[in-house]
Design a protein around this motif. Structure first.
Motif, PDB file in Angstrom:
ATOM      1  N   LEU A 156      -2.179  35.767  37.093  1.00  0.00           N
ATOM      2  CA  LEU A 156      -3.345  36.619  37.317  1.00  0.00           C
ATOM      3  C   LEU A 156      -4.106  36.110  38.531  1.00  0.00           C
ATOM      4  CD1 LEU A 156      -5.938  35.795  34.460  1.00  0.00           C
ATOM      5  CD2 LEU A 156      -4.185  34.236  35.286  1.00  0.00           C
ATOM      6  N   THR A 157      -4.913  36.980  39.111  1.00  0.00           N
ATOM      7  CA  THR A 157      -5.699  36.584  40.281  1.00  0.00           C
ATOM      8  C   THR A 157      -6.840  35.660  39.858  1.00  0.00           C
ATOM      9  OG1 THR A 157      -7.247  38.443  40.138  1.00  0.00           O
ATOM     10  CG2 THR A 157      -5.217  38.784  41.427  1.00  0.00           C
ATOM     11  N   HIS A 158      -7.369  34.957  40.851  1.00  0.00           N
ATOM     12  CA  HIS A 158      -8.495  34.058  40.591  1.00  0.00           C
ATOM     13  C   HIS A 158      -9.689  34.836  40.031  1.00  0.00           C
ATOM     14  CE1 HIS A 158     -11.095  30.549  41.113  1.00  0.00           C
ATOM     15  NE2 HIS A 158     -11.977  31.356  41.671  1.00  0.00           N
ATOM     16  N   GLY A 159      -9.956  36.009  40.608  1.00  0.00           N
ATOM     17  CA  GLY A 159     -11.087  36.802  40.140  1.00  0.00           C
ATOM     18  C   GLY A 159     -10.916  37.271  38.713  1.00  0.00           C
ATOM     19  N   THR A 160      -9.704  37.694  38.364  1.00  0.00           N
ATOM     20  CA  THR A 160      -9.440  38.116  36.992  1.00  0.00           C
ATOM     21  C   THR A 160      -9.584  36.936  36.039  1.00  0.00           C
ATOM     22  OG1 THR A 160      -7.955  39.877  37.692  1.00  0.00           O
ATOM     23  CG2 THR A 160      -7.705  39.098  35.444  1.00  0.00           C
ATOM     24  N   HIS A 161      -9.102  35.789  36.451  1.00  0.00           N
ATOM     25  CA  HIS A 161      -9.224  34.588  35.621  1.00  0.00           C
ATOM     26  C   HIS A 161     -10.684  34.246  35.360  1.00  0.00           C
ATOM     27  CE1 HIS A 161      -9.189  30.119  34.967  1.00  0.00           C
ATOM     28  NE2 HIS A 161      -8.210  30.460  34.154  1.00  0.00           N
ATOM     29  N   ARG A 162     -11.509  34.330  36.383  1.00  0.00           N
ATOM     30  CA  ARG A 162     -12.931  34.018  36.233  1.00  0.00           C
ATOM     31  C   ARG A 162     -13.645  35.030  35.346  1.00  0.00           C
ATOM     32  NH1 ARG A 162     -15.519  30.822  40.120  1.00  0.00           N
ATOM     33  NH2 ARG A 162     -17.378  31.282  38.872  1.00  0.00           N
ATOM     34  N   ALA A 163     -13.242  36.290  35.435  1.00  0.00           N
ATOM     35  CA  ALA A 163     -13.950  37.355  34.725  1.00  0.00           C
ATOM     36  C   ALA A 163     -13.437  37.595  33.316  1.00  0.00           C
ATOM     37  CB  ALA A 163     -13.851  38.657  35.527  1.00  0.00           C
ATOM     38  N   ALA A 164     -12.268  37.064  32.999  1.00  0.00           N
ATOM     39  CA  ALA A 164     -11.654  37.345  31.701  1.00  0.00           C
ATOM     40  C   ALA A 164     -12.431  36.687  30.566  1.00  0.00           C
ATOM     41  CB  ALA A 164     -10.209  36.864  31.697  1.00  0.00           C
ATOM     42  N   ALA A 165     -12.176  37.192  29.368  1.00  0.00           N
ATOM     43  CA  ALA A 165     -12.889  36.717  28.193  1.00  0.00           C
ATOM     44  C   ALA A 165     -12.492  35.294  27.838  1.00  0.00           C
ATOM     45  CB  ALA A 165     -12.604  37.648  27.012  1.00  0.00           C
ATOM     46  N   ARG A 166     -13.206  34.717  26.891  1.00  0.00           N
ATOM     47  CA  ARG A 166     -12.894  33.364  26.433  1.00  0.00           C
ATOM     48  C   ARG A 166     -11.458  33.260  25.929  1.00  0.00           C
ATOM     49  NH1 ARG A 166     -17.194  31.858  22.031  1.00  0.00           N
ATOM     50  NH2 ARG A 166     -16.623  33.977  21.384  1.00  0.00           N
ATOM     51  N   GLY A 167     -10.895  32.096  26.097  1.00  0.00           N
ATOM     52  CA  GLY A 167      -9.522  31.871  25.690  1.00  0.00           C
ATOM     53  C   GLY A 167      -8.637  31.474  26.845  1.00  0.00           C
ATOM     54  N   ARG A 168      -9.106  31.748  28.059  1.00  0.00           N
ATOM     55  CA  ARG A 168      -8.279  31.470  29.229  1.00  0.00           C
ATOM     56  C   ARG A 168      -8.036  29.967  29.413  1.00  0.00           C
ATOM     57  NH1 ARG A 168     -13.421  33.164  32.957  1.00  0.00           N
ATOM     58  NH2 ARG A 168     -14.470  31.142  32.858  1.00  0.00           N
ATOM     59  N   ALA A 169      -9.028  29.142  29.029  1.00  0.00           N
ATOM     60  CA  ALA A 169      -8.914  27.706  29.257  1.00  0.00           C
ATOM     61  C   ALA A 169      -7.779  27.081  28.453  1.00  0.00           C
ATOM     62  CB  ALA A 169     -10.237  27.016  28.915  1.00  0.00           C
ATOM     63  N   ALA A 170      -7.388  27.724  27.364  1.00  0.00           N
ATOM     64  CA  ALA A 170      -6.356  27.149  26.496  1.00  0.00           C
ATOM     65  C   ALA A 170      -4.961  27.675  26.809  1.00  0.00           C
ATOM     66  CB  ALA A 170      -6.707  27.442  25.034  1.00  0.00           C
ATOM     67  N   LEU A 171      -4.803  28.363  27.931  1.00  0.00           N
ATOM     68  CA  LEU A 171      -3.487  28.891  28.276  1.00  0.00           C
ATOM     69  C   LEU A 171      -2.490  27.756  28.496  1.00  0.00           C
ATOM     70  CD1 LEU A 171      -4.361  31.768  30.780  1.00  0.00           C
ATOM     71  CD2 LEU A 171      -3.366  32.015  28.516  1.00  0.00           C
ATOM     72  N   PRO A 172      -1.280  27.883  27.972  1.00  0.00           N
ATOM     73  CA  PRO A 172      -0.298  26.814  28.150  1.00  0.00           C
ATOM     74  C   PRO A 172       0.181  26.681  29.589  1.00  0.00           C
ATOM     75  CG  PRO A 172       0.709  28.728  27.093  1.00  0.00           C
ATOM     76  CD  PRO A 172      -0.765  28.991  27.145  1.00  0.00           C
TER      77      PRO A 172
END
Length: 255
Positions: free
Chosen positions: A78-94
């Motif tokens: 995903l793009t950096h902007g999408t990563h920043r704007a996405a909901a909680r849970g992104r930090a735990a991506l494998p």
């Protein structure tokens, strides 16, 4: 190369692209349980997926991505902007892969070409996929057609095109005026006529499949979308595929 939709519309979106044994999931707007069931309908086990690609952070596209990726240990692009704007849970991506919206990359045997689109999200992209011989272009969630979009989709063998709404149905709908302006605006969603206009700007001689997608259940009808695209291609309406919310569409081969 072949592709199938697990469902397309405002309640959830997911598309499978397969080539040379590599299977990619484009967006996941369904719960893990739901997308697993929908994958089973097209004969795919989640463990057979190579990665998930994300177009943007709206819930009908990203709602199930993070939980599904964690459960099945999948890489997410995903793009950096999408990563920043996405909901909680992104930090735990494998395995999180940040991409540039203008840079082509490969996932095993599939070349992936992201491209930016005008939509009311942080850094939205859509994608074209190639196995070296055939190319599939996907375009949804775009409020207007740019010259760059035309350039990316100019020589595709298959197209999945947003036909979100019919202009007259949207104007007469019960939606609030502000929502109508957003949907029909430059950063909203493509209407039938805009999708048809795109077909008139690309080389259609190689097209084996054209599928209308992301139809509004309130502001569009399948036959209106099919008619608009068929007129642009000078073909029978029955040749145009239409993805729906419940079942998407089955496997379509590019060969």
């Amino acid at each position: 190369m072949r592709f199938a939709s697990l469902g397309s519309g405002s309640q959830g979106n997911a598309l499978i692209v397969e080539a040379g044994g590599t299977r990619l999931l484009l967006d996941c707007g369904f719960s893990s349980r739901e997308v697993t069931a929908r994958l089973a309908r097209v004969g795919i086990d989640p463990g057979g997926l190579a990665a998930i690609l994300v177009t943007h952070e709206h819930a009908d596209h990203v709602g199930g991505v993070f939980a599904f990726a964690r459960r099945h240990q999948l890489a997410v692009y995903l793009t950096h902007g999408t990563h920043r704007a996405a909901a909680r849970g992104r930090a735990a991506l494998p395995d999180c892969r940040l991409i540039d919206g203008h840079t082509v990359f490969a996932i095993d045997g599939i070349e992936v070409r992201p491209y930016p689109v005008p939509h009311d999200a942080r850094e939205p992209v859509q994608y074209a996929f190639s196995d070296g011989d055939r190319c599939l272009g996907v375009l949804t969630d775009s409020g207007s057609i740019t010259s760059h979009i035309v350039d990316v989709l100019r020589l595709c063998d298959g197209l999945v095109l947003e036909c979100n709404h019919d202009q007259e149905l949207l104007a007469a709908s019960r939606y609030p005026a502000q929502l109508k302006r957003r949907i029909g605006g430059r950063f909203g969603h493509l209407e039938n006529g805009q999708a048809a206009a795109l077909l008139r700007q690309v080389d259609t001689r190689r097209l084996q499949h054209v599928v209308a997608a992301h139809l509004s259940q309130e502001n569009n009808r399948p036959h209106l979308a099919a008619r608009a695209l068929a007129l642009a291609l000078d073909c029978a309406e029955e040749w145009i595929g239409v993805a729906d919310q419940e079942s998407g569409f089955g496997w379509r081969q590019l060969g």
